[in-house]
Write an enzyme that holds these catalytic residues in place. Structure first.
Site, short mmCIF file in Angstrom:
data_model
loop_
_atom_site.label_atom_id
_atom_site.label_comp_id
_atom_site.label_asym_id
_atom_site.label_seq_id
_atom_site.Cartn_x
_atom_site.Cartn_y
_atom_site.Cartn_z
N GLY A 235 -77.40 -57.90 -20.10
CA GLY A 235 -78.04 -56.59 -20.22
C GLY A 235 -79.00 -56.38 -19.05
N SER A 236 -79.97 -55.53 -19.28
CA SER A 236 -80.88 -55.16 -18.20
C SER A 236 -81.85 -56.29 -17.87
CB SER A 236 -81.66 -53.93 -18.63
OG SER A 236 -82.36 -54.22 -19.82
N GLY A 240 -84.01 -59.15 -20.10
CA GLY A 240 -84.13 -60.57 -19.72
C GLY A 240 -85.58 -60.99 -19.56
N GLU A 257 -77.45 -62.82 -17.88
CA GLU A 257 -76.59 -62.02 -16.98
C GLU A 257 -77.20 -60.63 -16.95
OE1 GLU A 257 -73.84 -62.90 -15.33
OE2 GLU A 257 -73.31 -64.83 -16.22
N CYS A 291 -72.27 -53.65 -13.92
CA CYS A 291 -73.38 -54.43 -13.35
C CYS A 291 -73.11 -54.67 -11.87
CB CYS A 291 -73.54 -55.74 -14.10
SG CYS A 291 -72.01 -56.67 -14.22
#
Ligand code: NAD
Length: 505
Positions: A235-236, A240, A257, A291
């Site tokens: 995700g963003s 994270g 990720e 992404c």
């Protein structure tokens, strides 16, 4: 047929019970039309606790199942996915807004990783290591780590789960999946296909793969639970940044990720026709919601004007629309209105710092007033400033000129993310420099292609604020296992390492 009726019929083919997506309190909208197509029920804390406890028990049995047998389950999952590919790909399009071939491609990626994991189930190799002590052998073995939480983003609603789950399952780890709250329907479909595979497999422990639908609050329960030694979260970078310290606090393994701000450098010797096609796919494809989407283009001054003029033609003519109604469109909708407003804000900021904006703005579809389609935007900047330094998850491409290759490289690396990158050149020295230790600082670096569209065979992920995790191919499987180093003395003496003496009488 209405979209809601089509969703009904698709979910029915996968065998998802109607009460799972008709009676819940969370409305699921299709970005294609903006309409509500289902109502799912979120999991609660008790559901999460039950799933984790079951996964813990399942681990005790699954870790002792021989890996090739575990691979057999993944093979069956791959068969179910293969049979369901057209329907599941279509559901990806309905739920995430991708064009049809990208929806199908996402499911193909699931099949690919199942094949990869099946082969891997016979190749979880350890090492035999030369010992410095006589009559000793040293070795490394890889053992299953434990139940794994997989938190996924909306933009690859099913493939990211499969990168994790296919490997985790052959490695001996149960999986608990929290999909994006924006894309729960494809997750329900995949879980139903998994259950079909399990029924054919026969003796998989209960709770080996569980699904928890919900928002960040359910994700946080997984993040903080000591029964889960690994959390793989996609995700963003903002997400994270929140969960990284929480995982560190309990010494959990984190596979992160996160976001990217991917760039390509176009050098004077580049094949410009090829570059144009690659740039268009990478920057406009998936409506800029990969992404690995191309967000920054660094172009040598000598070819700048010609390339930008051609790109503008592409941007002005690219087909935008609902892929279910016009199968030849190349750009579908943004996921929701928040994404559109972020795009607008970034473009306003770009203008404020002197950027020349071509394109952008809302693309109205009379028949879908609630959907948010956007015109892709090309933004010319004199240098890399303002919104060009961060990820905006929308089809915006910032273009900047360069004169010296070293400056282009420095500009390329001067963002906090490090996911994917590429260079267009016919000059061997430039290509090799880009791939060298002094070149791109990303996890992925391509030559004469864009930064997006990875294959599962290579390890996928990136550095810096992209989080450092690696998924899918190469040796990413080691994330789901623990390493055991052993020394065996088959002699009658007890020589100590480093020549240490410790003689007792
Ligand atoms: P997001 O961060 O909003 O959400 C991703 C997932 O994290 C969702 O399931 C969400 O519910 C969950 N989540 C959010 N906050 C959480 C918290 N505090 N605790 C636990 N879980 C939490 O991202 P998104 O909008 O769904 O996806 C787009 C982003 O994902 C982009 O930044 C994109 O670059 C990134 N992405 C990265 C990769 C990669 O492999 N590097 C792949 C796909 C997407």
């Amino acid at each position: 047929m209405t979209l809601a009726a089509e969703v009904d019929s698709l979910l029915e083919t996968f065998g998802v019970a109607r009460e799972r997506y008709r009676r819940g309190s969370r409305a699921v909208r299709s970005p294609l039309t903006g309409e509500v197509v289902a109502n799912v029920q979120d999991a609660n804390a008790a559901d999460a606790d039950r799933a984790i406890e079951q996964a813990k028990d399942a681990f005790l049995a699954w870790r002792l199942t021989p890996p090739p047998r575990r691979g057999e389950l993944v093979r069956m999952l791959g068969e179910e996915l293969r049979a369901a590919k057209p329907a599941l790909g279509r559901l990806v399009t309905i739920e995430a807004g991708k064009i049809l071939s990208e929806g199908q491609g996402e499911v193909q990626e699931m099949l690919d990783i199942c094949d990869f994991a099946l082969g891997l189930s016979r190749q979880l190799y350890g090492l035999i290591i030369a010992s410095e002590r006589p009559n000793h052998r040293m070795m490394e073995q890889w053992h299953p780590l434990g139940p794994v939480a997989v938190i996924t983003s909306f933009n690859f609603p099913v493939a990211v789960w499969s990168w994790n789950a296919a490997l985790a399952l052959v490695c001996g780890c149960p999986v608990i999946w929290k999909p994006s709250q924006k894309t729960p329907l494809t997750a329900l479909a995949v879980q139903a296909l998994y259950e079909r595979a399990v029924a054919r497999f026969g003796d998989a422990p209960d709770g080996l793969s569980a699904l928890l639908i919900g928002g960040p609050e359910i994700g946080e329960l997984l993040v903080d639970d000591v029964r889960l030694p690994l959390v793989s979260a996609t995700g963003s970078t903002a997400m994270g940044r929140k969960i990284g310290p929480r995982l560190a606090r309990r010494f959990a393994r984190a596979l992160l990720e996160l976001g990217g701000n991917n760039a390509s450098i176009v050098c004077p010797s580049a094949d410009l026709d090829l570059a144009l096609r690659a740039i268009a796919f990478a920057a406009i494809g998936t409506a800029g919601q990969r992404c690995t989407s191309l967000r920054r283009l660094i172009v040598h001054r000598s070819i700048y004007d010609g390339l930008i003029a051609k790109l503008k033609q592409v941007y002005a003519s690219v087909r935008i629309g609902n892929p279910l109604l016009q199968p030849d469109v190349l750009v579908g909708p943004l996921i929701d209105s928040a994404a559109f407003h972020k795009m607008e804000a970034a473009l306003a900021e770009a203008r404020a710092v002197g950027g020349g904006v071509f394109g952008g703005g809302r693309y109205e579809l009379a028949q879908h007033p609630e959907a948010l389609y956007a015109r892709p935007a090309l933004v010319e900047l004199p240098r890399q400033i303002g919104p060009a330094l961060r990820e905006t998850f929308a089809p915006i491409l910032y273009v900047m000129p360069y004169s010296e290759f070293d400056d282009a490289l420095a500009m390329h690396n001067a963002v906090p993310y490090g996911l994917s990158s590429s260079i267009f050149t016919a000059d061997l020295r430039e290509a090799e420099m880009f791939l060298s230790a002094a070149g791109s600082d990303c996890g992925i670096a391509n030559v004469n292609m864009g930064p997006s569209g990875a294959e599962i065979g290579g390890a996928f992920g990136g550095e810096k604020e992209t989080g450092g995790g690696r998924e899918a191919g190469s040796d990413s499987w080691k994330a789901y296992m623990r390493r055991l180093t052993s020394a065996i003395n088959y002699g009658r003496e007890l020589p100590l390492a480093q020549g240490v003496r410790f003689d007792i009488d």
